[in-house]
Scaffold this motif. Structure first.
Motif, short mmCIF file in Angstrom:
data_model
loop_
_atom_site.label_atom_id
_atom_site.label_comp_id
_atom_site.label_asym_id
_atom_site.label_seq_id
_atom_site.Cartn_x
_atom_site.Cartn_y
_atom_site.Cartn_z
N LYS A 198 0.83 -1.20 0.00
CA LYS A 198 0.00 0.00 0.00
C LYS A 198 0.86 1.25 0.00
O LYS A 198 0.57 2.22 -0.67
CB LYS A 198 -0.91 0.00 1.23
N LEU B 32 3.82 1.49 -1.22
CA LEU B 32 4.35 1.59 -2.58
C LEU B 32 3.34 2.27 -3.50
O LEU B 32 3.67 3.20 -4.24
CB LEU B 32 4.70 0.21 -3.11
N LEU B 33 2.11 1.80 -3.44
CA LEU B 33 1.07 2.39 -4.28
C LEU B 33 0.85 3.86 -3.93
O LEU B 33 0.77 4.72 -4.79
CB LEU B 33 -0.24 1.63 -4.13
N ARG B 34 0.73 4.12 -2.65
CA ARG B 34 0.50 5.50 -2.21
C ARG B 34 1.65 6.38 -2.66
O ARG B 34 1.45 7.51 -3.11
CB ARG B 34 0.38 5.55 -0.69
N SER C 143 3.54 6.03 -5.16
CA SER C 143 3.49 6.32 -6.59
C SER C 143 2.28 7.16 -6.97
O SER C 143 2.19 7.68 -8.07
CB SER C 143 3.54 5.03 -7.40
N LEU C 144 1.36 7.32 -6.02
CA LEU C 144 0.24 8.24 -6.26
C LEU C 144 0.61 9.65 -5.82
O LEU C 144 -0.14 10.60 -6.04
CB LEU C 144 -0.99 7.78 -5.49
N GLY C 145 1.76 9.75 -5.19
CA GLY C 145 2.20 11.07 -4.75
C GLY C 145 1.86 11.36 -3.31
O GLY C 145 1.54 12.48 -2.96
N ASP C 146 1.94 10.33 -2.48
CA ASP C 146 1.61 10.50 -1.07
C ASP C 146 2.81 10.98 -0.29
O ASP C 146 2.97 10.67 0.84
CB ASP C 146 1.15 9.15 -0.49
#
Lengths: 212, 212
Positions: free
Chosen positions: B104, B106-108, B110-113
């Motif tokens: 999560k 990693l995903l966040r 790459s979403l710009g978190d």
DNA sequence: GTCTATATAGGGATAGAC
DNA sequence: GTCTATCCCTATATAGAC
């Protein structure tokens, strides 16, 4: 549908909020900044939405509503399952490309970016059902190979969303090479290739024609 | 590798922080809660990490470091490209299944978190290159069909990550049906099926054996 | 190295004039 | 319907004793 050269303040807020929520997530979004971008005072936001959470809901509902309409339009059309499949992917990719922020919100939402209680968005589940039912139907009529429909739909959603939201960050060379249209085409082609190979599969089309 | 019945406070903080950052994102994570879960006072955190941002960096680096090791181990092994492919997917799926929070993040990420400046994580880009080079190599040696390697890698990362992080929310029936091991197997099989059909493609395996 | 107490800031939300 | 002013709370971070 209607020419809206003059959009109301409410619409402008929703638009700006969508961008900000996509970019920074719920907790990272500052009402102060939204107001600033719209060109009003922070307090004025509360005239349109009684809380940050309500604003969030409104953005979500608008986004998913539109997405669902697009999907339904394709599924309800007169076309062969394979044509629908391609149209579905085309429409979805176009939507994601046109509204990457909306897609980010979708991803964030499914990562649990919501303010506590409302973690189970009925909209998303409904959308899932809609598409996987279509695939199951295609299987039943022996047009599609037998695969796990839910897994396939999840794959496509995850894949395409990832292309547009994460690729710019983790594979900028790949993403930024060339104009936007070319990129969209490339992604459509790739996605359809993947789905087709899964659903129409190893048997080649010519032999399948004979089958029926 | 080493039995660590006694882990230091620093390690416990990192562990708890990973969970919290995965669950709520950077801005949604409260140092107060991390401290509470570790069983220390909030102020004590600052003895180990000078700021929330530093703690975040540390979590990221640990997570990606481990992932990269796993990937490298597979790629450096003695095996045919196709075997490596399967091992790669197995290892990746296992890792995601064992550390969904890490995924999560990693995903966040790459979403710009991220907190502003550090939006371009070199770790992620390095990982991408590593794997897509492997595929390109396989293509060159004519073992794999010719596809866009970056697109394929992105597909797999996005797909698998989506399975474990988003599916529980948007397709709970699918995700929660049956024990965890069965789910992991199911996902491995599906993912490998997709990749295989893309890379080994339409030619069927029997004819390929004869080829070499 | 861990605590208590506190500084400081920023964010959501309200009150009330215009 | 938009503004200014302000309340109130929570979050990060620091100071300094033990």
């Amino acid at each position: 549908m209607v020419a809206h050269a003059e959009r109301g303040t409410r619409e402008r807020i929703l638009e700006v909020a969508e961008t900000s929520l996509g970019e920074h997530g719920y907790h990272g979004t500052r009402l102060h900044q939204i107001a600033q971008q719209v060109g009003i005072q922070k307090a004025s936001l509360f005239h349109y939405f009684s809380s940050k959470e309500h604003l969030y809901r409104a953005v979500i509902e608008e986004g998913f509503g539109e997405t669902e309409q697009v999907i339904r339009r394709v599924l309800d059309s007169e076309a062969t399952p394979l044509e629908k499949l391609r149209a579905l992917i085309d429409a979805y990719v176009d939507m994601v490309a046109a509204h990457p922020e909306r897609t980010k919100i979708l991803l964030r939402q499914s990562l649990g970016d919501a303010p506590a209680a409302q973690n189970q968005p009925p909209e998303l589940q409904r959308l899932m059902k809609l598409v996987s039912t279509f695939i199951t139907e295609g299987e039943r009529v022996q047009v599609f190979a037998s695969v796990d429909p839910t897994a396939l739909v999840l794959s496509v959603i995850g894949m395409v969303a990832f292309f547009f939201t994460s690729a710019p960050v983790i594979a900028p060379d790949w993403f930024d090479g060339g104009p936007a249209e070319a990129r969209i085409e490339r992604i459509k082609r790739h996605t359809f290739m993947v789905v087709q190979r899964c659903l129409v599969g190893t048997r080649d089309p010519s032999s399948r024609e004979a089958e029926r």
